[in-house]
Design a protein around this motif. Structure first.
Motif, mmCIF file in Angstrom:
data_model
loop_
_atom_site.group_PDB
_atom_site.id
_atom_site.type_symbol
_atom_site.label_atom_id
_atom_site.label_comp_id
_atom_site.label_asym_id
_atom_site.label_seq_id
_atom_site.Cartn_x
_atom_site.Cartn_y
_atom_site.Cartn_z
ATOM 1 N N ILE A 14 0.919 -1.084 -0.234
ATOM 2 C CA ILE A 14 -0.085 -0.090 -0.176
ATOM 3 C C ILE A 14 0.978 1.075 -0.085
ATOM 4 C CG2 ILE A 14 -1.780 1.240 1.298
ATOM 5 C CD1 ILE A 14 -2.838 -1.364 2.314
ATOM 6 N N ALA A 15 1.971 1.292 0.677
ATOM 7 C CA ALA A 15 2.909 2.385 0.931
ATOM 8 C C ALA A 15 3.546 2.356 -0.530
ATOM 9 C CB ALA A 15 3.869 2.091 1.940
ATOM 10 N N LYS A 16 3.879 1.712 -0.956
ATOM 11 C CA LYS A 16 4.460 1.692 -2.372
ATOM 12 C C LYS A 16 3.603 2.029 -3.392
ATOM 13 C CE LYS A 16 7.083 -1.113 -5.905
ATOM 14 N NZ LYS A 16 7.756 -2.384 -5.879
ATOM 15 N N ILE A 17 2.458 1.672 -3.616
ATOM 16 C CA ILE A 17 1.565 2.286 -4.546
ATOM 17 C C ILE A 17 0.840 3.892 -4.330
ATOM 18 C CG2 ILE A 17 0.898 0.091 -5.285
ATOM 19 C CD1 ILE A 17 -1.866 0.502 -3.962
ATOM 20 N N ARG A 22 5.847 3.195 5.000
ATOM 21 C CA ARG A 22 5.000 2.144 5.492
ATOM 22 C C ARG A 22 4.435 2.376 6.962
ATOM 23 N NH1 ARG A 22 5.293 -1.980 9.059
ATOM 24 N NH2 ARG A 22 7.410 -1.621 9.291
ATOM 25 N N THR A 23 4.997 3.460 7.708
ATOM 26 C CA THR A 23 4.597 3.889 9.149
ATOM 27 C C THR A 23 3.502 4.793 8.910
ATOM 28 O OG1 THR A 23 6.310 5.634 8.896
ATOM 29 C CG2 THR A 23 7.002 3.735 10.228
ATOM 30 N N GLY A 24 3.325 5.466 7.779
ATOM 31 C CA GLY A 24 2.044 6.329 7.804
ATOM 32 C C GLY A 24 0.915 5.460 7.441
ATOM 33 N N THR A 26 0.581 2.294 8.239
ATOM 34 C CA THR A 26 0.064 1.673 9.697
ATOM 35 C C THR A 26 -0.487 2.557 10.725
ATOM 36 O OG1 THR A 26 2.463 0.452 9.750
ATOM 37 C CG2 THR A 26 1.303 0.554 11.853
ATOM 38 N N GLU A 27 -0.264 3.904 10.548
ATOM 39 C CA GLU A 27 -0.963 4.908 11.155
ATOM 40 C C GLU A 27 -2.264 5.176 11.087
ATOM 41 O OE1 GLU A 27 -0.395 9.533 12.251
ATOM 42 O OE2 GLU A 27 1.173 8.626 11.918
ATOM 43 N N VAL A 28 -2.511 5.020 9.595
ATOM 44 C CA VAL A 28 -4.002 5.106 9.191
ATOM 45 C C VAL A 28 -4.725 3.993 9.478
ATOM 46 C CG1 VAL A 28 -5.387 5.647 7.153
ATOM 47 C CG2 VAL A 28 -3.402 7.178 7.498
ATOM 48 N N ALA A 29 -4.153 3.150 8.928
ATOM 49 C CA ALA A 29 -4.849 1.711 9.430
ATOM 50 C C ALA A 29 -5.156 1.363 10.596
ATOM 51 C CB ALA A 29 -3.907 0.391 8.909
ATOM 52 N N THR A 30 -4.504 1.733 11.682
ATOM 53 C CA THR A 30 -4.629 1.786 13.146
ATOM 54 C C THR A 30 -5.981 2.706 13.650
ATOM 55 O OG1 THR A 30 -2.455 1.032 13.737
ATOM 56 C CG2 THR A 30 -3.857 2.089 15.552
ATOM 57 N N ARG A 31 -5.719 3.963 12.912
ATOM 58 C CA ARG A 31 -6.829 4.929 13.162
ATOM 59 C C ARG A 31 -8.123 4.270 12.647
ATOM 60 N NH1 ARG A 31 -4.996 10.742 12.322
ATOM 61 N NH2 ARG A 31 -3.150 10.927 13.836
ATOM 62 N N LEU A 32 -8.228 3.606 11.403
ATOM 63 C CA LEU A 32 -9.674 3.059 10.890
ATOM 64 C C LEU A 32 -10.076 2.104 11.511
ATOM 65 C CD1 LEU A 32 -8.611 3.519 7.040
ATOM 66 C CD2 LEU A 32 -10.341 4.794 8.512
ATOM 67 N N SER A 33 -9.201 1.175 12.021
ATOM 68 C CA SER A 33 -9.236 -0.047 12.868
ATOM 69 C C SER A 33 -10.012 0.543 14.285
ATOM 70 C CB SER A 33 -8.185 -1.072 13.279
ATOM 71 O OG SER A 33 -8.456 -2.030 13.886
ATOM 72 N N ARG A 34 -9.267 1.368 14.930
ATOM 73 C CA ARG A 34 -9.861 1.973 16.059
ATOM 74 C C ARG A 34 -11.477 2.473 15.840
ATOM 75 N NH1 ARG A 34 -4.357 4.293 18.760
ATOM 76 N NH2 ARG A 34 -3.536 2.414 19.390
#
Length: 59
Positions: A14-17, A22-24, A26-34
């Protein structure tokens, strides 16, 4: 082909495309998950019903 609400994508891919780190992702995925919008586990992103209702409301 069966329709599914799960995407098989790694955070690295996802970060590549998107052209970001990748840390960015991860941060967004964590927020969406929460927020209950997605569940994310080992390269599988599952879109929740809550997110689908949000999309329908704002289309």
């Amino acid at each position: 082909m069966a329709r599914t609400d799960t995407l098989v994508l790694t955070q690295e891919y996802i970060a590549k495309i998107l052209g970001c780190r990748r840390t960015g992702v991860t941060e967004v995925a964590t927020r969406l998950s929460r927020a209950g919008m997605i569940s994310y586990r080992r390269g599988n992103i599952t879109i929740s019903t809550k997110f689908k209702l949000f999309q329908e409301k704002y289309q």
